[in-house]
Each structure stands twice: as structure tokens, then as C-alpha cells.
Design an enzyme around this catalytic site. Structure first.
Site, PDB file in Angstrom:
ATOM      1  N   ILE A 121       1.233  -1.179  -0.184  1.00 48.31           N
ATOM      2  CA  ILE A 121       0.143  -0.028  -0.120  1.00 48.31           C
ATOM      3  C   ILE A 121       1.203   1.440  -0.234  1.00 48.31           C
ATOM      4  O   ILE A 121       0.400   1.923  -0.501  1.00 48.31           O
ATOM      5  CB  ILE A 121      -0.789   0.315   1.232  1.00 48.31           C
ATOM      6  CG1 ILE A 121      -1.642  -1.513   1.424  1.00 48.31           C
ATOM      7  CG2 ILE A 121      -2.019   1.349   1.246  1.00 48.31           C
ATOM      8  CD1 ILE A 121      -2.672  -1.611   2.212  1.00 48.31           C
ATOM      9  N   ASP A 170      15.905   1.199  10.544  1.00 47.59           N
ATOM     10  CA  ASP A 170      15.120   0.214  11.400  1.00 47.59           C
ATOM     11  C   ASP A 170      13.646   1.320  12.495  1.00 47.59           C
ATOM     12  O   ASP A 170      14.552   2.252  13.254  1.00 47.59           O
ATOM     13  CB  ASP A 170      15.686  -1.081  12.185  1.00 47.59           C
ATOM     14  CG  ASP A 170      14.741  -1.767  12.920  1.00 47.59           C
ATOM     15  OD1 ASP A 170      13.342  -1.184  13.103  1.00 47.59           O
ATOM     16  OD2 ASP A 170      14.443  -3.026  13.343  1.00 47.59           O
ATOM     17  N   TYR A 200      -1.900  -8.252  16.556  1.00 48.72           N
ATOM     18  CA  TYR A 200      -1.862  -7.914  15.277  1.00 48.72           C
ATOM     19  C   TYR A 200      -3.364  -6.288  15.268  1.00 48.72           C
ATOM     20  O   TYR A 200      -2.926  -6.136  15.749  1.00 48.72           O
ATOM     21  CB  TYR A 200      -2.462  -8.500  14.326  1.00 48.72           C
ATOM     22  CG  TYR A 200      -2.672  -7.378  12.784  1.00 48.72           C
ATOM     23  CD1 TYR A 200      -1.635  -6.680  12.376  1.00 48.72           C
ATOM     24  CD2 TYR A 200      -3.438  -7.544  12.081  1.00 48.72           C
ATOM     25  CE1 TYR A 200      -2.372  -5.667  11.346  1.00 48.72           C
ATOM     26  CE2 TYR A 200      -3.907  -6.201  11.323  1.00 48.72           C
ATOM     27  CZ  TYR A 200      -3.204  -5.708  10.984  1.00 48.72           C
ATOM     28  OH  TYR A 200      -3.329  -4.638  10.124  1.00 48.72           O
ATOM     29  N   TYR A 258      -8.581   0.238   6.789  1.00 45.80           N
ATOM     30  CA  TYR A 258      -9.260  -0.215   5.477  1.00 45.80           C
ATOM     31  C   TYR A 258      -9.838  -1.356   5.928  1.00 45.80           C
ATOM     32  O   TYR A 258      -9.703  -2.129   6.777  1.00 45.80           O
ATOM     33  CB  TYR A 258      -7.691  -0.342   5.184  1.00 45.80           C
ATOM     34  CG  TYR A 258      -6.440  -0.124   5.019  1.00 45.80           C
ATOM     35  CD1 TYR A 258      -6.774   1.216   5.191  1.00 45.80           C
ATOM     36  CD2 TYR A 258      -5.079  -0.591   5.190  1.00 45.80           C
ATOM     37  CE1 TYR A 258      -5.278   2.611   4.882  1.00 45.80           C
ATOM     38  CE2 TYR A 258      -4.106   0.027   5.096  1.00 45.80           C
ATOM     39  CZ  TYR A 258      -4.299   1.671   5.095  1.00 45.80           C
ATOM     40  OH  TYR A 258      -3.534   2.312   5.262  1.00 45.80           O
ATOM     41  N   ARG A 305     -16.040 -10.256   2.259  1.00 46.95           N
ATOM     42  CA  ARG A 305     -14.748  -8.832   2.812  1.00 46.95           C
ATOM     43  C   ARG A 305     -15.512  -8.121   1.830  1.00 46.95           C
ATOM     44  O   ARG A 305     -16.023  -8.419   0.787  1.00 46.95           O
ATOM     45  CB  ARG A 305     -13.836  -9.908   2.656  1.00 46.95           C
ATOM     46  CG  ARG A 305     -13.451 -10.616   3.450  1.00 46.95           C
ATOM     47  CD  ARG A 305     -13.150 -10.233   5.317  1.00 46.95           C
ATOM     48  NE  ARG A 305     -12.789 -11.564   5.612  1.00 46.95           N
ATOM     49  CZ  ARG A 305     -13.473 -11.885   6.521  1.00 46.95           C
ATOM     50  NH1 ARG A 305     -15.700 -12.376   6.443  1.00 46.95           N
ATOM     51  NH2 ARG A 305     -13.289 -12.891   7.258  1.00 46.95           N
ATOM     52  N   ASN A 320      -2.574 -12.913   2.438  1.00 40.98           N
ATOM     53  CA  ASN A 320      -3.802 -12.423   1.860  1.00 40.98           C
ATOM     54  C   ASN A 320      -4.466 -13.707   0.777  1.00 40.98           C
ATOM     55  O   ASN A 320      -3.763 -14.200  -0.087  1.00 40.98           O
ATOM     56  CB  ASN A 320      -3.675 -11.004   1.069  1.00 40.98           C
ATOM     57  CG  ASN A 320      -3.266  -9.849   2.432  1.00 40.98           C
ATOM     58  OD1 ASN A 320      -3.649 -10.331   3.605  1.00 40.98           O
ATOM     59  ND2 ASN A 320      -2.753  -9.220   2.181  1.00 40.98           N
ATOM     60  N   LYS A 356       2.290  -7.103   9.787  1.00 38.67           N
ATOM     61  CA  LYS A 356       0.604  -6.961   9.968  1.00 38.67           C
ATOM     62  C   LYS A 356       0.328  -8.874  10.060  1.00 38.67           C
ATOM     63  O   LYS A 356      -1.258  -8.688   9.144  1.00 38.67           O
ATOM     64  CB  LYS A 356       0.671  -6.659   8.821  1.00 38.67           C
ATOM     65  CG  LYS A 356       1.196  -7.118   6.927  1.00 38.67           C
ATOM     66  CD  LYS A 356       0.489  -6.790   5.990  1.00 38.67           C
ATOM     67  CE  LYS A 356       1.102  -7.198   4.640  1.00 38.67           C
ATOM     68  NZ  LYS A 356       0.710  -6.645   3.232  1.00 38.67           N
ATOM     69  N   LYS A 415      -3.622  -1.949  16.353  1.00 38.56           N
ATOM     70  CA  LYS A 415      -4.473  -1.636  15.404  1.00 38.56           C
ATOM     71  C   LYS A 415      -5.434  -0.721  16.416  1.00 38.56           C
ATOM     72  O   LYS A 415      -5.572   0.749  16.625  1.00 38.56           O
ATOM     73  CB  LYS A 415      -5.109  -2.335  14.737  1.00 38.56           C
ATOM     74  CG  LYS A 415      -4.192  -2.556  13.364  1.00 38.56           C
ATOM     75  CD  LYS A 415      -3.245  -1.691  12.801  1.00 38.56           C
ATOM     76  CE  LYS A 415      -2.415  -1.989  11.391  1.00 38.56           C
ATOM     77  NZ  LYS A 415      -1.702  -1.298  11.131  1.00 38.56           N
ATOM     78  N   SER A 422      12.746  -5.271   5.350  1.00 37.71           N
ATOM     79  CA  SER A 422      12.026  -6.491   6.341  1.00 37.71           C
ATOM     80  C   SER A 422      10.898  -7.369   5.883  1.00 37.71           C
ATOM     81  O   SER A 422      10.493  -8.867   5.207  1.00 37.71           O
ATOM     82  CB  SER A 422      11.154  -6.572   7.511  1.00 37.71           C
ATOM     83  OG  SER A 422      10.478  -6.303   7.569  1.00 37.71           O
ATOM     84  N   ASN A 423      10.230  -6.994   5.176  1.00 35.46           N
ATOM     85  CA  ASN A 423       8.824  -7.255   3.842  1.00 35.46           C
ATOM     86  C   ASN A 423       8.693  -6.973   2.862  1.00 35.46           C
ATOM     87  O   ASN A 423       7.397  -6.181   2.240  1.00 35.46           O
ATOM     88  CB  ASN A 423       7.504  -7.586   5.065  1.00 35.46           C
ATOM     89  CG  ASN A 423       6.561  -8.173   4.622  1.00 35.46           C
ATOM     90  OD1 ASN A 423       7.367  -9.584   3.710  1.00 35.46           O
ATOM     91  ND2 ASN A 423       5.419  -8.465   4.592  1.00 35.46           N
ATOM     92  N   SER A 437      -7.029  -1.113  10.511  1.00 34.02           N
ATOM     93  CA  SER A 437      -7.911  -1.871   9.748  1.00 34.02           C
ATOM     94  C   SER A 437      -9.154  -1.736  10.227  1.00 34.02           C
ATOM     95  O   SER A 437      -9.670  -1.449  11.491  1.00 34.02           O
ATOM     96  CB  SER A 437      -6.698  -2.583  10.327  1.00 34.02           C
ATOM     97  OG  SER A 437      -7.478  -4.760  10.362  1.00 34.02           O
TER      98      SER A 437
END
Length: 338
Positions: free
Chosen positions: A12, A58, A150, A178, A232, A200, A85, A154, A34-35, A125
Site C-alpha cells: 500500500i 529500523d 495484530y 482499511y 469481505r 492475503n 501485519k 491497531k 523486512s517485508n 484496519s
């Protein structure tokens, strides 16, 4: 007009950087990779004609966060994506999630509070609603006890920002809740690039479609929905990216009614897992190999947004359909495998 985008090389984040640059903002990205991958910078440059500033950093290292803001005192706004996430991983490694998602948020807010004026957009989220009592979900729906660390980060993140705004008049913030982001940029230059097994649904669908995965598991077909699978609200990532720009402009132009606001960001339409599969089959012309398996712990039955507030107050509306987003996700998948 310098804006910091944390996690700006992510899915995103990278699409939001593109939209910001196309609106004339100067963007600086912080990402620890890292991702994500530094190669994403080339994709952003290919679309916009400009490579954003980038610092590999970081955010858990407080001294480096303090140093960054000393060196970049002209940052007028921050869009904060950087966070871990994966719901399942958060259950196994809760302290990692609290350190990465809460600690870093606190460090950034402390620096913004030193400024006379600052604008902050938080990547939140719909997980904060849990299984909402009624559909569609409005921003006034109660925040439920989180199903995972997680989700809890949020909820806690929103509370931390709200508490900070109460005592910091110069800080203006918006939390965007989101629903389910998906797709890729129409240019095919950037898209979702999960490391390892996707968390996902859509990248798992496209990876199965291209043969990288043998089979897609559909977790349960006995939910109280029309076809028995979970529902969803799938939102196209470019639509979502544009919401961040609109939210930032709202704060910079002083249009916000309070110095902390919350908006749902979704399409307002719910689609089932099987409908998502059918959408992929239609745009790709391929039959997807999937099987029904047992329900997955923690999955809620349905979640889709009431977007009235985002449409009328924020002045933003999703423009793309599930089929559009799936088409771009499939184009992206084919490109990265080639």
C-alpha cells in the site's frame, strides 16, 4: 511539501508514494526492507519519472528516529504504514508485534509533538470492529475485543493517537480503517509482493493461478452467507492510496472538524471468497484449483464498509470494481513470474 511515508516500499505504501508524487509532494521513504524490496523504488520511478528519497532504517531504533527528524525538519506530514501485519504470526510472536507496531508509533509521535504543526495519517484496519453486530459497518460501530495481537496493535494505535491529539493542539491526525486491499498498479510496475507464503487471499489466488501454488484452500463453506463462504470488502489498492492523499490534503488545508478523525476505507460492497475466485477465473480465463477445508480460527463471517462518511465528509470514493482489481493483480503476477 515534504512528506514522510514509513513502510513506503510495501504494497500500500508504494502505491501511495506514486499518488503523492503525482500530486506534487516531495516524498521521503523509511523502510527496513523486512517485508519489501529496494527494487520497488525503480517501479515508482518508472511510473512517476522521479525516484523518491529513501532511507533504510529500523524505526524500533529510537535514536535513529530522533536523528531522522533532526535532519528533516521540513517534513510537514507523515503517513505511517510501517508495521507487522500477519494475524497468525502475531499470535505466535506477540512481543514482536507490540514492539514493532506500538513502539515505533510512539517514537514518531514524540517527534511530531515537538513541531508547532504536524499532520499524521495512520494505517488502521477494519479488524478493530471484529465481527460487527450489523452490516454495513459504520465508524460508530463498537470496537470489539481484538481477536489477535495484530488487531490489538491497531486498536491501541488509534487510542494512543487520540490521547496524544487531546493534549497536542498542533497535531492533526486521521486514522483510515482499511477493509481488504488488493490489486496492483495499472502500469504493472508495482504490486503486492509477499515474502514466503501469502497471508492475503488475492496473491494466493494469483499464485495458484500461475502454478506457484498447487491448490487454494477455502476455509469453510458453512458460514451463514449466500454461498457459505466468508464475505469481505475488497478495495483496489490505487483507490486506497488516493484516500491517503485526500486525507493528508484535508489536514494540510485545515478542513478537518477535529484534530483526530476516523474514516472507513472500502467499497461498501461485500464479496464472498467464491465470488473472488470466480472473478479471477473470468479475468484470467483459467480454472482455479481450490478445495474447501475446515474453518480457520479467528475468521469472522462478514465485514464490509458503510462508506458514507468517507464519501461525503472526506470527499473520497472507490472507483474500481473487484474485477478491475483482480485483472491488475493477475497482470502483475504474470509479470513478476516472467
Amino acid at each position: 511539501m515534504k512528506v514522510l511515508v514509513t513502510g513506503g516500499l510495501g504494497f500500500i505504501g508504494s502505491h501511495t508514494v506514486v499518488e503523492l508524487q503525482q500530486k506534487g509532494f516531495e516524498v521521503i521513504i523509511i523502510d527496513d526492507c523486512s517485508n519489501s524490496d529496494e527494487e520497488v523504488l525503480n517501479g515508482i520511478e518508472a511510473i512517476t519519472g522521479k525516484k523518491p528519497l529513501f532511507e533504510k532504517l529500523d524505526l524500533r531504533e529510537k535514536d535513529k528516529v530522533v536523528d531522522f527528524f533532526k535532519r528533516h525538519q521540513d517534513v510537514i506530514g507523515v503517513i505511517h504504514f510501517a508495521a507487522s501485519k500477519a494475524v497468525g504470526e502475531s499470535v505466535e510472536k506477540p512481543l514482536l508485534y507490540y514492539e514493532n507496531n506500538i513502539g515505533t508509533l510512539v517514537y514518531i509521535l514524540k517527534e511530531l509533538c515537538k513541531k508547532n504543526k504536524a499532520s499524521f495519517i495512520f494505517s488502521s484496519s477494519c479488524t478493530v470492529y471484529g465481527q460487527a453486530d450489523k452490516m454495513p459497518i459504520t465508524e460508530d460501530a463498537p470496537v470489539k475485543v481484538a481477536e489477535s495481537p495484530y488487531g490489538n496493535t491497531k486498536q491501541m494505535g488509534e487510542e494512543i493517537i487520540a490521547d496524544t491529539c487531546k493534549v497536542t493542539p498542533g497535531l492533526n491526525a486521521i486514522a483510515l480503517r482499511y477493509f481488504n486491499p488488493m490489486g496492483a498498479h495499472p502500469s504493472g510496475e508495482i504490486g503486492e509482493l509477499p515474502k514466503g507464503v501469502p497471508q492475503n487471499l488475492v496473491p494466493f489466488i494469483t499464485q495458484t493461478g500461475i502454478g506457484l501454488r498447487n491448490e487454494l484452500s477455502v476455509f469453510g463453506d458453512d458460514y451463514p452467507t449466500p454461498d457459505g463462504t466468508c464475505i469481505r470488502d475488497y478495495i483496489y489498492v490505487v483507490d486506497l492510496a488516493k484516500a491517503h492523499v485526500v486525507a493528508l490534503e484535508r489536514l494540510l488545508e485545515g478542513k478537518n472538524e477535529k484534530n483526530y478523525e476516523v474514516f472507513n476505507v472500502g467499497t461498501g460492497k461485500g464479496s464472498s471468497v467464491l465470488e473472488a475466485i470466480q472473478s479471477f477465473e473470468k479475468v484470467s480465463g483459467r480454472k482455479l484449483n481450490y478445495k474447501i477445508v475446515d474453518r480457520r480460527p479467528g475468521d469472522i463471517t462478514e465485514a464490509y464498509a458503510d462508506t458514507t462518511k468517507a464519501n461525503e465528509v472526506l470527499g473520497w470514493k472507490a472507483e474500481y470494481s473487484l474485477e478491475d482489481a483482480m485483472k491488475y493483480a493477475w497482470i502483475w503476477e504474470q509479470k513478476i513470474r516472467d
